[in-house]
Structure formats: structure tokens, C-alpha cells
Design a protein around this motif. Structure first.
Motif, PDB file in Angstrom:
ATOM      1  N   ASP A  94      -1.218  -6.031  -1.909  1.00 45.39           N
ATOM      2  CA  ASP A  94      -1.670  -5.445  -3.590  1.00 45.39           C
ATOM      3  C   ASP A  94      -3.161  -4.365  -3.377  1.00 45.39           C
ATOM      4  N   GLU A  95      -2.086  -3.117  -2.464  1.00 43.92           N
ATOM      5  CA  GLU A  95      -3.548  -2.394  -2.698  1.00 43.92           C
ATOM      6  C   GLU A  95      -3.588  -0.847  -3.574  1.00 43.92           C
TER       7      GLU A  95
ATOM      8  N   ASP B  27       0.914  -1.449   0.053  1.00 39.92           N
ATOM      9  CA  ASP B  27       0.058  -0.185  -0.001  1.00 39.92           C
ATOM     10  C   ASP B  27       0.331   1.232   0.104  1.00 39.92           C
ATOM     11  N   VAL B  28       0.140   2.609  -0.411  1.00 40.12           N
ATOM     12  CA  VAL B  28       1.229   3.547  -0.963  1.00 40.12           C
ATOM     13  C   VAL B  28       2.139   3.788   1.170  1.00 40.12           C
ATOM     14  N   GLU B  29       0.555   3.547   2.179  1.00 40.08           N
ATOM     15  CA  GLU B  29       1.483   4.176   3.177  1.00 40.08           C
ATOM     16  C   GLU B  29       2.811   3.094   3.727  1.00 40.08           C
ATOM     17  N   GLY B  30       2.665   2.054   3.876  1.00 40.31           N
ATOM     18  CA  GLY B  30       3.935   1.371   3.861  1.00 40.31           C
ATOM     19  C   GLY B  30       5.646   1.888   2.739  1.00 40.31           C
TER      20      GLY B  30
ATOM     21  N   ASN C 150      26.337   3.683  -1.493  1.00 38.13           N
ATOM     22  CA  ASN C 150      26.903   3.222  -1.850  1.00 38.13           C
ATOM     23  C   ASN C 150      26.445   5.017  -3.273  1.00 38.13           C
ATOM     24  N   ASP C 151      26.710   4.777  -4.454  1.00 38.65           N
ATOM     25  CA  ASP C 151      26.308   5.252  -5.389  1.00 38.65           C
ATOM     26  C   ASP C 151      25.383   5.424  -6.401  1.00 38.65           C
ATOM     27  N   ASN C 152      24.830   4.286  -5.842  1.00 42.79           N
ATOM     28  CA  ASN C 152      23.442   3.380  -6.552  1.00 42.79           C
ATOM     29  C   ASN C 152      22.111   3.849  -5.609  1.00 42.79           C
ATOM     30  N   TYR C 153      20.770   3.421  -6.289  1.00 47.50           N
ATOM     31  CA  TYR C 153      19.736   3.587  -5.355  1.00 47.50           C
ATOM     32  C   TYR C 153      19.607   2.499  -5.476  1.00 47.50           C
ATOM     33  N   VAL C 154      18.764   1.679  -4.538  1.00 47.34           N
ATOM     34  CA  VAL C 154      18.512   0.415  -4.456  1.00 47.34           C
ATOM     35  C   VAL C 154      16.923   0.575  -4.119  1.00 47.34           C
ATOM     36  N   PRO C 155      16.041  -0.390  -4.080  1.00 44.15           N
ATOM     37  CA  PRO C 155      14.835  -0.709  -3.520  1.00 44.15           C
ATOM     38  C   PRO C 155      15.027  -0.114  -1.663  1.00 44.15           C
ATOM     39  N   SER C 156      13.743   0.478  -1.450  1.00 43.85           N
ATOM     40  CA  SER C 156      13.934   1.220  -0.459  1.00 43.85           C
ATOM     41  C   SER C 156      12.207  -0.690   0.073  1.00 43.85           C
ATOM     42  N   VAL C 157      12.016  -1.388  -0.363  1.00 46.87           N
ATOM     43  CA  VAL C 157      10.681  -2.087   0.774  1.00 46.87           C
ATOM     44  C   VAL C 157      10.267  -3.245  -0.180  1.00 46.87           C
ATOM     45  N   SER C 158       9.792  -3.786  -0.729  1.00 47.62           N
ATOM     46  CA  SER C 158       9.674  -4.887  -1.471  1.00 47.62           C
ATOM     47  C   SER C 158       7.828  -5.047  -1.777  1.00 47.62           C
ATOM     48  N   PRO C 159       7.636  -4.615  -2.768  1.00 51.33           N
ATOM     49  CA  PRO C 159       7.710  -4.004  -3.994  1.00 51.33           C
ATOM     50  C   PRO C 159       8.267  -2.918  -4.035  1.00 51.33           C
ATOM     51  N   PHE C 160       9.112  -2.201  -4.931  1.00 54.87           N
ATOM     52  CA  PHE C 160       9.774  -0.977  -5.053  1.00 54.87           C
ATOM     53  C   PHE C 160       8.746   0.237  -6.415  1.00 54.87           C
ATOM     54  N   ILE C 161       8.259  -0.972  -7.420  1.00 52.62           N
ATOM     55  CA  ILE C 161       8.327  -0.131  -8.596  1.00 52.62           C
ATOM     56  C   ILE C 161       6.936  -0.191  -8.642  1.00 52.62           C
ATOM     57  N   ILE C 162       6.066   0.325  -9.187  1.00 56.39           N
ATOM     58  CA  ILE C 162       4.992   0.424  -9.674  1.00 56.39           C
ATOM     59  C   ILE C 162       4.506   1.616 -10.985  1.00 56.39           C
ATOM     60  N   GLU C 163       4.494   1.011 -11.989  1.00 53.34           N
ATOM     61  CA  GLU C 163       4.559   1.282 -13.376  1.00 53.34           C
ATOM     62  C   GLU C 163       2.767   1.939 -13.852  1.00 53.34           C
ATOM     63  N   ILE C 164       3.369   2.617 -14.235  1.00 56.94           N
ATOM     64  CA  ILE C 164       1.741   3.376 -15.391  1.00 56.94           C
ATOM     65  C   ILE C 164       1.285   3.178 -16.408  1.00 56.94           C
TER      66      ILE C 164
ATOM     67  N   ILE D   9      -0.557   9.983  -7.381  1.00 57.21           N
ATOM     68  CA  ILE D   9       0.828  10.842  -6.513  1.00 57.21           C
ATOM     69  C   ILE D   9       0.134  11.673  -5.099  1.00 57.21           C
ATOM     70  N   GLU D  10      -1.227  11.776  -5.436  1.00 54.87           N
ATOM     71  CA  GLU D  10      -2.002  12.730  -4.298  1.00 54.87           C
ATOM     72  C   GLU D  10      -1.674  11.513  -3.103  1.00 54.87           C
ATOM     73  N   ALA D  11      -1.981  10.585  -3.124  1.00 53.11           N
ATOM     74  CA  ALA D  11      -2.088   9.569  -1.989  1.00 53.11           C
ATOM     75  C   ALA D  11      -0.561   9.479  -1.190  1.00 53.11           C
ATOM     76  N   ILE D  12       0.846   9.275  -2.525  1.00 56.69           N
ATOM     77  CA  ILE D  12       1.875   9.159  -2.458  1.00 56.69           C
ATOM     78  C   ILE D  12       2.257  10.967  -0.900  1.00 56.69           C
ATOM     79  N   LYS D  13       1.833  12.203  -1.961  1.00 59.93           N
ATOM     80  CA  LYS D  13       2.325  13.125  -1.283  1.00 59.93           C
ATOM     81  C   LYS D  13       1.031  13.007  -0.102  1.00 59.93           C
ATOM     82  N   ASN D  14      -0.052  13.001   0.048  1.00 62.02           N
ATOM     83  CA  ASN D  14       0.095  13.227   1.908  1.00 62.02           C
ATOM     84  C   ASN D  14       0.361  12.219   2.794  1.00 62.02           C
TER      85      ASN D  14
END
Length: 177
Positions: A156-157, A4-7, A102-116, A167-172
Motif C-alpha cells: 500500500d503506497e 500504487d497509482v501506476e498499477g 456485461n452491464d456492470n462494472y467490476v474491480p479491474s485489480v485488487s484492491p480497487f477502491i480508494i476512500e477519501i 488525483i494528479e498522480a492518476i491523471k499523470n
């Protein structure tokens, strides 16, 4: 693990939208206590929702871990696909939830990708190929290697949300962080 967005927001240091440009290289993430490999991709950041990243960043996506065991002096190993491994497409829009390593960005959580998708619908991306790998070691004996057996579809919510609602839920959630 978050569906979910919160997690997703709670676990992220950086949240960006944009597109993957290309795979840049294989990335040996660790050797001990087990071998783990990922893929490094160039990602073009369109929007920084959380954090302030440059226009192009390298995103490391864990691909597999090699599990190994020794039985009666013989070594067996299997490459188990990681639950966050999704081979991204260069023509798709994504929202990523990241941490820095290090110099890369990695998943902060699993899953970590949302496709639009083309209809502006969100799809939470994750690897659902969790099939164990079995090796016969003698006539009736076998060993089984297995990785994460979580069913991400149960939590998966996000899939089906409209992009603007997402995007609005992420900003909130960022404001509440």
C-alpha cells in the motif's frame, strides 16, 4: 494486485470518483467451477477520470467464493471472503478502478477502491480478514480452507496521500497509458 497509482491505473478501463448510493442486490457471479457471489451497488459518478460512464452505474463487488472438497464421500465447504470485498458506506467519497462485465462494472485489480476521508486523505480499501476456516472431520483430522493470503498493507503506497496529490498522480499515469 496493485498498491500504487501506476498499477491501479495500468489495470483499469475506467476510473471514476463519486459515492455509493445503496446496495441494490446480491449478485451470483458464477456457479462453476466454484460458486462466487458479490453485491451490486448503485454508484453516483461525480468525475470520469478514465472512460466516459453515465451518472449512475452498477458496481459489482465480489463478496465471497465457496470452496468445496469431498473427503471419503462427505462434502465440506466454506465461504471465503474475497480480498477486494469492502462494504462501502453511502456517505463517503471514493475513487474506483473498474472494468466492464456485461452491464456492470467490476474491480479491474485488487484492491480497487480508494476512500477519501473527511480530511481529504486517501485510504486504499481491502479486506484483511483472511483467516482460514478449519473443520474437524474426525478425532485428529481436520481440513482447512483458505483464500488469498496476500498482505496488502505491505504494498500500500496510497493510504495517507492527499486527495489532490492522488488525483494528479492518476491523471499523470493516464497520460502515460
Amino acid at each position: 494486485m496493485a498498491g500504487d497509482v501506476e498499477g491501479l491505473v495500468k489495470n483499469a478501463d475506467y476510473i471514476v470518483t463519486g459515492k455509493f448510493e445503496r446496495s441494490s442486490e446480491a449478485w451470483e457471479m458464477r456457479k462453476e467451477p466454484y460458486y462466487k457471489e458479490g453485491d451490486l451497488y448503485n454508484f453516483k459518478v461525480d468525475t470520469n477520470l478514465l472512460g466516459d460512464l453515465t451518472e449512475i452505474i452498477k458496481v459489482g463487488i465480489p463478496h465471497f467464493q465457496r470452496l468445496t472438497t469431498s473427503i471419503e464421500g462427505k462434502e465440506y465447504s466454506a465461504d471465503i471472503i474475497e480480498p477486494h470485498y469492502v462494504k462501502p458506506e453511502t456517505d463517503k467519497q471514493y475513487v474506483l478502478f473498474l472494468s466492464k462485465y456485461n452491464d456492470n462494472y467490476v474491480p479491474s485489480v485488487s484492491p480497487f477502491i480508494i476512500e477519501i476521508d473527511d480530511q481529504d486523505a486517501a485510504i486504499l480499501k481491502y479486506n484483511s480478514d483472511n483467516a482460514p476456516k478449519t473443520f474437524k472431520i474426525s478425532g485428529t483430522e481436520s481440513i482447512e480452507f483458505s483464500g488469498d493470503d496476500n498482505d496488502y498493507s505491505e504494498i500500500d503506497e496510497i493510504t495517507g496521500m492527499n486527495k489532490s496529490t492522488l488525483i494528479e498522480a492518476i491523471k499523470n499515469q493516464i497520460q502515460q497509458k
